[in-house]
Design an enzyme around this catalytic site. Structure first.
Site, PDB file in Angstrom:
ATOM      1  N   ASN A 213     -60.386  13.047  62.285  1.00 58.03           N
ATOM      2  CA  ASN A 213     -61.515  13.458  63.105  1.00 58.03           C
ATOM      3  C   ASN A 213     -61.530  14.958  63.400  1.00 58.03           C
ATOM      4  OD1 ASN A 213     -63.746  12.877  65.186  1.00 58.03           O
ATOM      5  ND2 ASN A 213     -62.162  13.855  66.415  1.00 58.03           N
TER       6      ASN A 213
ATOM      7  N   THR B 113     -71.063  15.904  72.288  1.00 57.48           N
ATOM      8  CA  THR B 113     -69.657  16.311  72.246  1.00 57.48           C
ATOM      9  C   THR B 113     -69.485  17.693  72.870  1.00 57.48           C
ATOM     10  OG1 THR B 113     -69.915  17.363  70.084  1.00 57.48           O
ATOM     11  CG2 THR B 113     -69.336  15.005  70.108  1.00 57.48           C
TER      12      THR B 113
ATOM     13  N   ASP C  38     -51.715  21.232  63.807  1.00 62.18           N
ATOM     14  CA  ASP C  38     -52.735  22.132  63.277  1.00 62.18           C
ATOM     15  C   ASP C  38     -53.039  21.668  61.864  1.00 62.18           C
ATOM     16  OD1 ASP C  38     -54.290  24.153  62.245  1.00 62.18           O
ATOM     17  OD2 ASP C  38     -52.863  25.770  62.667  1.00 62.18           O
ATOM     18  N   VAL C  39     -54.223  21.076  61.646  1.00 63.97           N
ATOM     19  CA  VAL C  39     -54.520  20.501  60.332  1.00 63.97           C
ATOM     20  C   VAL C  39     -54.720  21.559  59.256  1.00 63.97           C
ATOM     21  CG1 VAL C  39     -55.483  18.381  61.308  1.00 63.97           C
ATOM     22  CG2 VAL C  39     -57.007  20.305  60.759  1.00 63.97           C
TER      23      VAL C  39
ATOM     24  N   ASP D   6     -53.486  16.876  68.014  1.00 64.86           N
ATOM     25  CA  ASP D   6     -54.457  17.899  68.395  1.00 64.86           C
ATOM     26  C   ASP D   6     -53.723  19.207  68.623  1.00 64.86           C
ATOM     27  OD1 ASP D   6     -56.824  19.213  69.508  1.00 64.86           O
ATOM     28  OD2 ASP D   6     -57.541  17.182  69.949  1.00 64.86           O
TER      29      ASP D   6
ATOM     30  N   TYR E  33     -71.444  24.135  57.340  1.00 59.85           N
ATOM     31  CA  TYR E  33     -71.025  22.851  57.904  1.00 59.85           C
ATOM     32  C   TYR E  33     -71.407  21.698  56.980  1.00 59.85           C
ATOM     33  CZ  TYR E  33     -70.453  19.082  61.318  1.00 59.85           C
ATOM     34  OH  TYR E  33     -70.067  17.934  61.966  1.00 59.85           O
TER      35      TYR E  33
ATOM     36  N   LYS F 290     -69.072  18.776  55.031  1.00 59.57           N
ATOM     37  CA  LYS F 290     -69.246  17.343  55.258  1.00 59.57           C
ATOM     38  C   LYS F 290     -69.669  16.620  53.978  1.00 59.57           C
ATOM     39  CE  LYS F 290     -67.863  17.266  59.459  1.00 59.57           C
ATOM     40  NZ  LYS F 290     -66.605  16.582  59.832  1.00 59.57           N
TER      41      LYS F 290
END
Length: 252
Positions: free
Chosen positions: A81, A181, A54-55, A38, A146, A150
């Site tokens: 995730n 969340t 950091d993805v 994370d 978004y 996805k």
């Protein structure tokens, strides 16, 4: 489920909060050694391994996977995730925002799996689970950007499942509905009437409430489990019936 993941090592991106944190807890309870990747790992404590990652940066992803394998000696399960939300129609976000969100939500998964592949190929229980969304399979208002990311995650999941099946690597995804969340919490806090907005989000899911992070984590654990060896290329809905059911209004 105690012992189901004994001897296995998992990494979870975006694992410090929300769905990711619930997945970390679920896998660890099943016996897995778990690395939390994370941006902020300040709250991660042993026996969990916290790795700042950091993805959106390939070097960061490569280094994070390297550190996990150096610490635990192997890698068996990857849970992709990490992601960010986005609101609006196609007219509401700039090119820069489209590139930013796509880079995190889609290419971020590519970077992590690409770095992990050599280690997954060496595992007898290799599994990748991606966090997708009901937004990939149902048209939702004000979610153009978004939903696009996805939808790409869903297609990527199936493509990776086909590419790596004969290497012994299973790839699946979970499609949560609107989940309780931190991101949804921030969305509600910014609404003109938070209570009305929450009620609207709950009402569009047939079971009448938000999905819990723990429910999503249970689905991730199922897909990651060695007991699910014949399950690959699957998108598992955890959405209270939002995608598949068409209920009549109450009382009718």
């Amino acid at each position: 489920m105690s012992g189901e993941f004994d001897g296995l090592v998992a990494l979870v991106t975006g694992g410090a909060s929300g769905i990711g944190a619930a997945v970390v807890t679920e896998l660890a309870a099943g016996g897995a050694a778990v690395a939390v990747l994370d941006l902020n790992i300040g709250g991660v404590e042993p026996p969990l391994l916290g790795v700042q990652c950091d993805v959106s940066d390939d070097a960061s992803c490569v280094d994070a996977v390297r550190r996990v394998v150096e610490h635990f000696g192997r890698l068996d399960i990857v849970v992709n995730n990490a992601g960010v939300g986005a609101q609006g129609t196609v007219a509401d976000n700039s090119d820069a925002e489209w590139h930013r969100v796509y880079d995190i939500n889609v290419v971020g998964m590519v970077r992590i799996v690409r770095a992990a592949l050599p280690h997954l190929r060496a595992s007898s229980a290799a599994a990748v689970v991606n966090t997708c969304s009901v937004a990939a399979t149902a048209g939702l208002p004000q979610r153009a950007l978004y939903s696009t990311t996805k939808g790409a995650v869903l297609a990527l999941t199936r493509a990776m499942a086909a590419d790596h099946l004969r290497e012994g690597i299973r790839v699946n995804c979970v499609n949560p509905g609107t989940a309780d969340t931190p991101w949804i919490g921030r969305l509600l806090a910014s609404a003109a009437d938070p209570e009305a907005e929450r009620a609207a989000l709950e009402a569009r899911q047939p079971h009448g409430r938000l999905v819990s992070a723990q429910e999503v984590a249970g689905a991730v654990a199922y897909l990651a489990s060695p007991r699910s060896g014949s399950t690959t290329g699957v998108d598992l809905a955890v959405d209270g019936g939002m995608q598949a059911l068409r209920l009549r209004p109450p009382g009718q």
